[in-house]
Each structure stands twice: as structure tokens, then as C-alpha cells.
Design a protein around this motif. Structure first.
Motif, PDB file in Angstrom:
ATOM      1  N   LYS A 108      -8.024 -24.343 -20.570  1.00  0.00           N
ATOM      2  CA  LYS A 108      -6.804 -23.527 -20.405  1.00  0.00           C
ATOM      3  C   LYS A 108      -6.816 -22.845 -19.038  1.00  0.00           C
ATOM      4  N   ALA A 123       3.301 -18.133 -18.645  1.00  0.00           N
ATOM      5  CA  ALA A 123       3.045 -16.713 -18.918  1.00  0.00           C
ATOM      6  C   ALA A 123       1.989 -16.172 -17.953  1.00  0.00           C
ATOM      7  N   LYS A 150      -6.728 -16.923 -25.820  1.00  0.00           N
ATOM      8  CA  LYS A 150      -7.006 -18.354 -25.963  1.00  0.00           C
ATOM      9  C   LYS A 150      -8.426 -18.698 -25.528  1.00  0.00           C
ATOM     10  N   VAL A 160      -6.244 -20.612 -30.306  1.00  0.00           N
ATOM     11  CA  VAL A 160      -5.232 -19.665 -29.833  1.00  0.00           C
ATOM     12  C   VAL A 160      -4.995 -18.619 -30.917  1.00  0.00           C
ATOM     13  N   GLU A 193       0.406 -13.075 -21.310  1.00  0.00           N
ATOM     14  CA  GLU A 193       1.632 -12.404 -21.724  1.00  0.00           C
ATOM     15  C   GLU A 193       2.287 -13.190 -22.869  1.00  0.00           C
ATOM     16  N   PHE A 194       2.833 -12.502 -23.854  1.00  0.00           N
ATOM     17  CA  PHE A 194       3.524 -13.170 -24.961  1.00  0.00           C
ATOM     18  C   PHE A 194       4.939 -13.518 -24.522  1.00  0.00           C
ATOM     19  N   GLU A 199      10.425 -23.077 -28.995  1.00  0.00           N
ATOM     20  CA  GLU A 199       9.546 -24.093 -28.406  1.00  0.00           C
ATOM     21  C   GLU A 199      10.146 -25.484 -28.453  1.00  0.00           C
TER      22      GLU A 199
HETATM   23  P1  AMP Z   1      -1.323 -23.678 -27.438  1.00  0.00           P
HETATM   24  O1  AMP Z   1      -2.497 -24.291 -28.147  1.00  0.00           O
HETATM   25  O2  AMP Z   1      -1.626 -23.122 -26.105  1.00  0.00           O
HETATM   26  O3  AMP Z   1      -0.117 -24.580 -27.492  1.00  0.00           O
HETATM   27  O4  AMP Z   1      -0.833 -22.466 -28.376  1.00  0.00           O
HETATM   28  C1  AMP Z   1      -0.562 -22.655 -29.751  1.00  0.00           C
HETATM   29  C2  AMP Z   1       0.717 -21.943 -30.116  1.00  0.00           C
HETATM   30  O5  AMP Z   1       0.591 -20.548 -29.847  1.00  0.00           O
HETATM   31  C3  AMP Z   1       1.914 -22.389 -29.320  1.00  0.00           C
HETATM   32  O6  AMP Z   1       2.506 -23.534 -29.855  1.00  0.00           O
HETATM   33  C4  AMP Z   1       2.801 -21.182 -29.408  1.00  0.00           C
HETATM   34  O7  AMP Z   1       3.490 -21.155 -30.644  1.00  0.00           O
HETATM   35  C5  AMP Z   1       1.841 -20.034 -29.383  1.00  0.00           C
HETATM   36  N1  AMP Z   1       1.662 -19.488 -28.030  1.00  0.00           N
HETATM   37  C6  AMP Z   1       0.732 -19.853 -27.126  1.00  0.00           C
HETATM   38  N2  AMP Z   1       0.859 -19.157 -25.991  1.00  0.00           N
HETATM   39  C7  AMP Z   1       1.892 -18.321 -26.166  1.00  0.00           C
HETATM   40  C8  AMP Z   1       2.541 -17.333 -25.349  1.00  0.00           C
HETATM   41  N3  AMP Z   1       2.105 -17.047 -24.132  1.00  0.00           N
HETATM   42  N4  AMP Z   1       3.602 -16.669 -25.858  1.00  0.00           N
HETATM   43  C9  AMP Z   1       4.039 -16.937 -27.111  1.00  0.00           C
HETATM   44  N5  AMP Z   1       3.485 -17.843 -27.926  1.00  0.00           N
HETATM   45  C10 AMP Z   1       2.427 -18.531 -27.470  1.00  0.00           C
END
Ligand code: AMP
Ligand code: GLY
Length: 429
Positions: A108, A123, A150, A160, A193-194, A199
Motif C-alpha cells: 500500500k 486519500a 491499512k 484494512v 483520510e476517510f 465505490e
Molecule cells: P482496500 O483493500 O484498500 O480496497 O480497502 C478495502 C475497503 O475499505 C474499500 O473497498 C473501501 O470500502 C474501504 N476504504 C479503503 N480506504 C478507504 C478510504 N480512504 N476512505 C473510505 N473507505 C476506504
């Protein structure tokens, strides 16, 4: 005719086998280890796909010219480098990135740095190592909830964490960095940041220079209706995605895909394969949540059936570095897939349940956790079958899919009844 070895055993790999068998003939398609569905479209091969010498030797013995890894594990572990580095195997083509380029998914922090240096919207973040626990907590204190933490590396989809409270988020830092909850994968963490939005997943196939934009898709990750409950590998997907209109797609191309391709070229990354952009639309502007170095599952089950172009042409042109010669043609129809899962999934569930399949159906049945014993099919995993339908209209396509599901039965069968419904109501508004 080229022979292809697909690596994996999910609905994604079954979809690849289905498509490639139509193009090349089932005698040219092999899947390791495969499932009861991939067997219909080629031969299943009992191989440890993480043993790259075994994979290479099988290809040599069977005159196979191309390896198509379905998931990220073999790519992140360097299958392409291993094959290219061996005198015996180097003529084999792996449709996927090498170890360094796979870090776009495998780390990541690497992906974040890549986005930052290429001005790709994502973010805001900071990363911390094991010696940075206190700094990580101080940084968290400057953010407002929810907190996104993460693990840097691959953590089987569990890396995550989104916490609503500061104490919970601090505990997560202790677990990941202090206790190395995910081993090496959480020796570094990313705090970001959120982003609040909706999506959507975008996909390209690339030869490292040019790219083909495949249809977008939306997947439904949570186990429960209305996106509630635990995260899963995906409970269903739809394509196209109504809010991804022309304006949105051109923003994705200009702000995300093209800068990503530029970055790949600038860094001389060895990338022939798929790129999956996990995006979030924040008030109509796309941000990258994650890169994956492969297609999605269950997104593949709705993207590939819409592809009129031969997948084998895309792969072979990528090998020659001439992907731009492919004339990409997509079916404008809607496609949806609903995952039938074993009761209890994504937690504990039972296997070996007899599956009653429909005798006649217009839907496609992409197998995931299934196995054949004599002429009967049994469950063999949490995600069992991806039931897929195509129709001109999104509502009809969903209806067809749910009609087919009524005809399928196994003990503990569970599925979400609301796949695609949020998008139908968006369309109405
Ligand atoms: P990832 O494995 O990075 O795709 O993260 C898994 C899930 O977490 C994503 O599909 C999103 O629903 C949520 N997520 C990850 N990063 C963010 C973020 N910065 N803001 C909001 N939701 C996030
Ligand atoms: N469906 C999400 C993924 O394949 O990562």
C-alpha cells in the motif's frame, strides 16, 4: 493455436476459461487447480501454483505458451520474474506484471508513493514502521473519525480497518505494528483520510505502453443486505454502473488511468496484464482507493461476458507490445452476477453439500467453490457459484438472475437479494 494455463480456482478463473474455450477450443485451456466449472471449459491440473518450477515444467510438457494468473499471490511472489529468469521457461508469456510492478497491489505504501509522485488523486496519508507506533497515534489524533488503517502488505483481504473511535483505532495500531498481527505485511502501516462516496471498479488491459479500457463494474462486498455485516470476497457485481457516465469516465481516464500509464513507463515497470482501479467517487470526482494487479472477483464475471473482443487476442497482442492494435468491442447489455455462498461464510461454513443445478437456464453459471465427484457437483468453499445474466436492461438482467437462483439448491445456500438495486433506484431519480 496457443495453449493457456489459468492459475486459480474461483469464479474469475472459471469465467476466463469459459471465454478462452470459446475462442481457442477447450483442448487448449488448462486451469490449476480449477473447480467443477473450469473442467467444462478445459482440463483441470493438480498443481501447486506457488511452485513456479512445477508450473513452468507443466507448461513445457504440455506445449503451453501462456500463463494467466487469476489472483495476485503468484504475481506478488514474482512468478513472471521466475519464469523470465529461467533458460528453460523464458519463452513462456505470463500475462501479469513482474514482482516490482505487482507492488502496486502488494504494498500500500508503494502504491501511495506512486500516486503521490504521479499526481493521481487519492486519500491523504502517512505511513509508519514498527518504531513509529507513537508517531502513528499522534497522527491519528490530528484526524477526525472514521479512521482508516491499512497493513502495507497482502493480508488476505483483512488488512484494512475502518474504526469509528480513537481508542479502537489506537488498538488497531498496537495490533498491527506492535503485535505484527499480519506478520511482515503489517510491519508498515498506512493511515489515511476517510473518503465518503460511492465505490466503482475500473479495469484496463495493458502492454505497458498502451491500454484498453474494459467495462467498469460495481461489486457488493458485505455479507448482509444493504451493505451490512462482515466483508467478503464479493457477494455480487453489476456492469455497467449507471453513475459512471461519460463525464465521469473521462475524468477517470485523464486523472487516473493516463497518469498511471505514464508512471509505469517512467519507472520502467514491466507490466503486461490487467490493472484494477478500486475507485471512489466523491461528489463526482474519482479517487483511487487501491490498485490491484489482476482482475476482480466477482467483477470478472460481469466484465468478461460483456466483452465481444477475443480475450486471447488481447493477451497475445500484449505479449507483442501491440495492444493498441486490438479493436475493443463491448456488448452494451447489462450484466449482473449474484454469488451463492455456503451458510456461515465468511466465517465458519461446511463443505461437501450436494448442489442441484437447473436443467435449462439462460443464465451463466460460473463455478467458484465447487468440485465434481463422479457426475455430481458438491460445494467446496465459501463462495460457491456466481450466477450471471445478461440483458438489454439492468432490471431484466437482475430478474433473470434471481429466477435462475430459485432453481439452484444446496444445504445452507445464502445470497444477497439486493445486488444492483441501489443503482436501479439511482437511475429512477
Ligand atoms: P482496500 O483493500 O484498500 O480496497 O480497502 C478495502 C475497503 O475499505 C474499500 O473497498 C473501501 O470500502 C474501504 N476504504 C479503503 N480506504 C478507504 C478510504 N480512504 N476512505 C473510505 N473507505 C476506504
Ligand atoms: N472484488 C474485489 C477484488 O477482487 O479485489
Amino acid at each position: 493455436m496457443i495453449k493457456i494455463l489459468i492459475l486459480g480456482s474461483g469464479g474469475r478463473e472459471c469465467t476466463f476459461a469459459w471465454k478462452l474455450a470459446q475462442e481457442l477450443g477447450r483442448e487448449n485451456i488448462f486451469t490449476a487447480p480449477g473447480n467443477a466449472g473450469t473442467e467444462l471449459y478445459g482440463s483441470n491440473v493438480d498443481l501447486d501454483i506457488n511452485d513456479f518450477d512445477a508450473v513452468g515444467n507443466f507448461c513445457i510438457q504440455n506445449n503451453i505458451g501462456c500463463i494467466l494468473p487469476g489472483g495476485e499471490d503468484t504475481l506478488v511472489a514474482g512468478i513472471k520474474d521466475h519464469i523470465a529468469g529461467s533458460e528453460q521457461f523464458k519463452h513462456l508469456f505470463v500475462f501479469g506484471p513482474d514482482k516490482e510492478a505487482s507492488k502496486l497491489e502488494g504494498s500500500k505504501e508503494y502504491a501511495k508513493q506512486f500516486m503521490l509522485k504521479n499526481n493521481i488523486p487519492t486519500a491523504a496519508y502517512r505511513s509508519f514502521g514498527v518504531s513509529g507506533i507513537n508517531e502513528a497515534k499522534d497522527f491519528l489524533g490530528t484526524l477526525s473519525p472514521p479512521y482508516v488503517i491499512k497493513a502495507d502488505g497482502l493480508a488476505a483481504g483483512k488488512g484494512v480497518v475502518i474504526s469509528r473511535t480513537l481508542p479502537e483505532a489506537n488498538k488497531c495500531i498496537d495490533e498491527m505494528l506492535g503485535e505484527e498481527k499480519f506478520g511482515k505485511a503489517s510491519q508498515t502501516i498506512v493511515i489515511e483520510e476517510f473518503l465518503k462516496g460511492i465505490e466503482v471498479s475500473f479495469f484496463i488491459a495493458t502492454d505497458g505502453k498502451d491500454y484498453l479500457l474494459l467495462p467498469e463494474a460495481k461489486d457488493y462486498k458485505r455479507i448482509g443486505e444493504n451493505d451490512t455485516g462482515l466483508n467478503t470476497g464479493g457477494m455480487g457485481a453489476v456492469s455497467p454502473v449507471s453513475f459512471a457516465d461519460e463525464v465521469f469516465i473521462s475524468k477517470v481516464k485523464e486523472r487516473i488511468i493516463e497518469p498511471t500509464m505514464k508512471g509505469i513507463k517512467k519507472d520502467h515497470l514491466n507490466y503486461q496484464g490487467f490493472i484494477f482501479f478500486g475507485l471512489i467517487s466523491v461528489a463526482g470526482d474519482p479517487y483511487v482507493i487501491e490498485y490491484n494487479c489482476r482482475m476482480g472477483d466477482p467483477e470478472t464475471e460481469v466484465v468478461i461476458p460483456r466483452m465481444e473482443t477475443r480475450l486471447s487476442d488481447i493477451i497475445l497482442k500484449a505479449k507483442e507490445g501491440k495492444i493498441k492494435e486490438v479493436n475493443l468491442k463491448m456488448d452494451p447489455s447489462s450484466c449482473c452476477t449474484v454469488m451463492l455462498v455456503s451458510g456461515g461464510y465468511p466465517e465458519k461454513y461446511e463443505k461437501n453439500k450436494f448442489i442441484r443445478l437447473p436443467v435449462n437456464t439462460e443464465s451463466l453459471m460460473f463455478h467458484s467453490g465447487t468440485k465434481r465427484v463422479d457426475s455430481d457437483i458438491f460445494t467446496n468453499g465459501g463462495r460457491v457459484l456466481a450466477v450471471t445474466s445478461l440483458a438489454e436492461d439492468a432490471a431484466d438482467c437482475l430478474k433473470m438472475c434471481y429466477e435462475t437462483i430459485k432453481e439452484i439448491d444446496f444445504e445452507g445456500k445464502y445470497f444477497r437479494t439486493d445486488i444492483g438495486k441501489d443503482l436501479l433506484s439511482l437511475e429512477k431519480n
